[in-house]
Scaffold this motif. Structure first.
Motif, PDB file in Angstrom:
ATOM      1  N   SER A  85       0.812  -1.252   0.080  1.00  0.00           N
ATOM      2  CA  SER A  85      -0.159   0.091   0.131  1.00  0.00           C
ATOM      3  C   SER A  85       1.010   1.310   0.063  1.00  0.00           C
ATOM      4  N   GLU A  86       0.288   2.424  -0.369  1.00  0.00           N
ATOM      5  CA  GLU A  86       0.875   3.803  -0.362  1.00  0.00           C
ATOM      6  C   GLU A  86       0.781   4.303   1.035  1.00  0.00           C
ATOM      7  N   SER A  87       1.559   5.407   1.445  1.00  0.00           N
ATOM      8  CA  SER A  87       1.420   5.937   2.660  1.00  0.00           C
ATOM      9  C   SER A  87      -0.004   6.418   2.848  1.00  0.00           C
ATOM     10  N   SER A  88      -0.362   6.404   4.266  1.00  0.00           N
ATOM     11  CA  SER A  88      -1.643   6.702   4.966  1.00  0.00           C
ATOM     12  C   SER A  88      -2.670   5.766   4.694  1.00  0.00           C
ATOM     13  N   VAL A  89      -2.327   4.646   4.268  1.00  0.00           N
ATOM     14  CA  VAL A  89      -3.314   3.531   4.136  1.00  0.00           C
ATOM     15  C   VAL A  89      -3.786   3.162   5.586  1.00  0.00           C
ATOM     16  N   THR A  90      -5.211   2.806   5.863  1.00  0.00           N
ATOM     17  CA  THR A  90      -5.826   2.131   6.882  1.00  0.00           C
ATOM     18  C   THR A  90      -5.689   0.640   6.997  1.00  0.00           C
ATOM     19  N   LEU A  91      -5.193  -0.202   7.765  1.00  0.00           N
ATOM     20  CA  LEU A  91      -5.261  -1.535   7.774  1.00  0.00           C
ATOM     21  C   LEU A  91      -6.150  -2.009   9.014  1.00  0.00           C
ATOM     22  N   HIS A 252      16.605  11.894   5.098  1.00  0.00           N
ATOM     23  CA  HIS A 252      16.645  12.528   3.992  1.00  0.00           C
ATOM     24  C   HIS A 252      15.056  12.036   3.210  1.00  0.00           C
ATOM     25  N   SER A 253      14.364  11.498   3.996  1.00  0.00           N
ATOM     26  CA  SER A 253      12.768  11.155   3.286  1.00  0.00           C
ATOM     27  C   SER A 253      11.760  12.072   3.978  1.00  0.00           C
ATOM     28  N   ALA A 254      10.634  11.963   3.364  1.00  0.00           N
ATOM     29  CA  ALA A 254       9.514  12.424   3.717  1.00  0.00           C
ATOM     30  C   ALA A 254       8.754  11.267   4.687  1.00  0.00           C
ATOM     31  N   ARG A 255       7.710  11.635   5.550  1.00  0.00           N
ATOM     32  CA  ARG A 255       7.214  10.702   6.355  1.00  0.00           C
ATOM     33  C   ARG A 255       6.183   9.848   5.829  1.00  0.00           C
ATOM     34  N   VAL A 256       6.405   8.533   5.985  1.00  0.00           N
ATOM     35  CA  VAL A 256       5.628   7.289   5.720  1.00  0.00           C
ATOM     36  C   VAL A 256       4.556   6.966   6.850  1.00  0.00           C
ATOM     37  N   LYS A 257       3.305   7.063   6.540  1.00  0.00           N
ATOM     38  CA  LYS A 257       2.096   6.919   7.430  1.00  0.00           C
ATOM     39  C   LYS A 257       1.327   5.744   7.178  1.00  0.00           C
ATOM     40  N   LEU A 258       0.822   5.167   8.584  1.00  0.00           N
ATOM     41  CA  LEU A 258      -0.251   4.196   8.479  1.00  0.00           C
ATOM     42  C   LEU A 258      -1.313   4.303   9.460  1.00  0.00           C
ATOM     43  N   TYR A 259      -2.240   3.865   9.440  1.00  0.00           N
ATOM     44  CA  TYR A 259      -3.276   3.885  10.553  1.00  0.00           C
ATOM     45  C   TYR A 259      -4.181   2.543  10.835  1.00  0.00           C
ATOM     46  N   TYR A 260      -4.275   2.024  12.027  1.00  0.00           N
ATOM     47  CA  TYR A 260      -5.077   1.054  12.165  1.00  0.00           C
ATOM     48  C   TYR A 260      -6.540   1.180  12.652  1.00  0.00           C
ATOM     49  N   ALA A 261      -7.456   0.422  12.237  1.00  0.00           N
ATOM     50  CA  ALA A 261      -8.892   0.462  12.461  1.00  0.00           C
ATOM     51  C   ALA A 261      -9.165  -1.019  13.144  1.00  0.00           C
ATOM     52  N   SER A 262      -9.763  -0.819  14.648  1.00  0.00           N
ATOM     53  CA  SER A 262     -10.313  -1.870  15.115  1.00  0.00           C
ATOM     54  C   SER A 262     -11.057  -2.909  14.495  1.00  0.00           C
TER      55      SER A 262
END
Length: 262
Positions: A85-91, A252-262
């Motif tokens: 997945s790309e950054s900011s995905v919800t798993l 030297h990178s931008a931030r990579v993010k993810l989210y979890y949903a219960s």
């Protein structure tokens, strides 16, 4: 990577193991312990099971490679494209039970590197790379407690792989000194890990890439444009809660993010 021929009887047992692992992964009904005859006895057997599982998940999006030290022989496993997945995905769902996070550097290939008789040089590998990216690898397991499971059984189970989330590309990655590169892993606004040059396989990331490209070619059939290779955790293993927000940033990178949903 020398290989011995597996007997038909042993292949049948290893196929049974692959099916058990696939069922546990798909349903979330984890395995407490394996029958002794299904525990792999070599890395070759673990790789056989990995490849059977990867085939069940369809297209291979790339490979995870690592090593316990800068001089140890690397090991690697396929990563299904369906788990990327790309950054900011919800798993969410049973495939994200453990929620163990690793901050890593991955390389996306822009050109095919098919098998050949002479090894690819570092320069040739670099020329085939389209980008280097900060990523979060999520560890997952078919086993109830992978820490008490034989290591080759954990390796057979996709080498603990559960998901791959990539962020924007590093700028001018070719000029980065990985030995002095720092990484920060944040969970729910709290810095959980902050390290420098901390990949256990060493900061010569091309040693790890070369292993997949060259020694691994007989198994992979060569790398293809669009595939990724991620090169090991810089942050150790960090658990997150069922509703966590997490991110990784290198110097030297931008931030990579993810989210979890219960």
């Amino acid at each position: 990577m020398s290989q011995n021929v597996l007997t038909a009887a042993r292949e049948s047992e290893l196929l049974s193991l692959a099916n058990l692992l696939l069922d546990a992964r798909r349903t979330g009904r984890t395995i407490d312990a394996l029958p002794e005859n299904l525990v792999p006895t070599s890395q070759q057997e673990a790789y056989f099971v990995q490849d059977q599982m990867a085939e069940a998940y369809g297209e291979i999006g790339g490979y995870k490679v690592g090593a316990p030290s800068p001089t140890a022989e690397p090991f690697f496993a396929p990563m299904p494209a369906a788990w990327m997945s790309e950054s900011s995905v919800t798993l969410t769902g049973p495939g994200h039970r453990l929620r163990i996070l690793e901050g890593e550097v991955a390389f996306r290939f822009g050109k095919d590197l098919p098998p050949r008789s002479t090894p690819y040089t570092y320069d040739e590998i670099a020329a085939a790379i389209a980008s280097a990216n900060a990523v979060i690898e999520i560890l997952e397991s078919a086993f109830t407690d992978p820490k008490t499971t034989p290591s080759l059984a954990v390796s057979a189970d996709m080498q603990y792989h559960g998901a791959f989330v990539h962020g924007p590309a590093f700028e001018n990655w070719q000029t980065i000194d990985w030995a002095t590169e720092s990484v920060e892993l944040v969970v729910d606004g709290v810095v959980r890990e902050q390290r420098t040059g901390s990949n256990p396989g060493g900061t010569d990331l091309f040693r790890l890439l070369s292993y997949v490209v060259n020694e691994g070619a007989a198994r992979t059939g060569g790398l293809r444009a669009g595939q990724w290779v991620t090169t090991g955790s810089w942050t150790g293993n960090t658990p997150a809660s069922s509703d966590a927000e997490a991110s990784v940033k290198f110097t030297h990178s931008a931030r990579v993010k993810l989210y979890y949903a219960s």
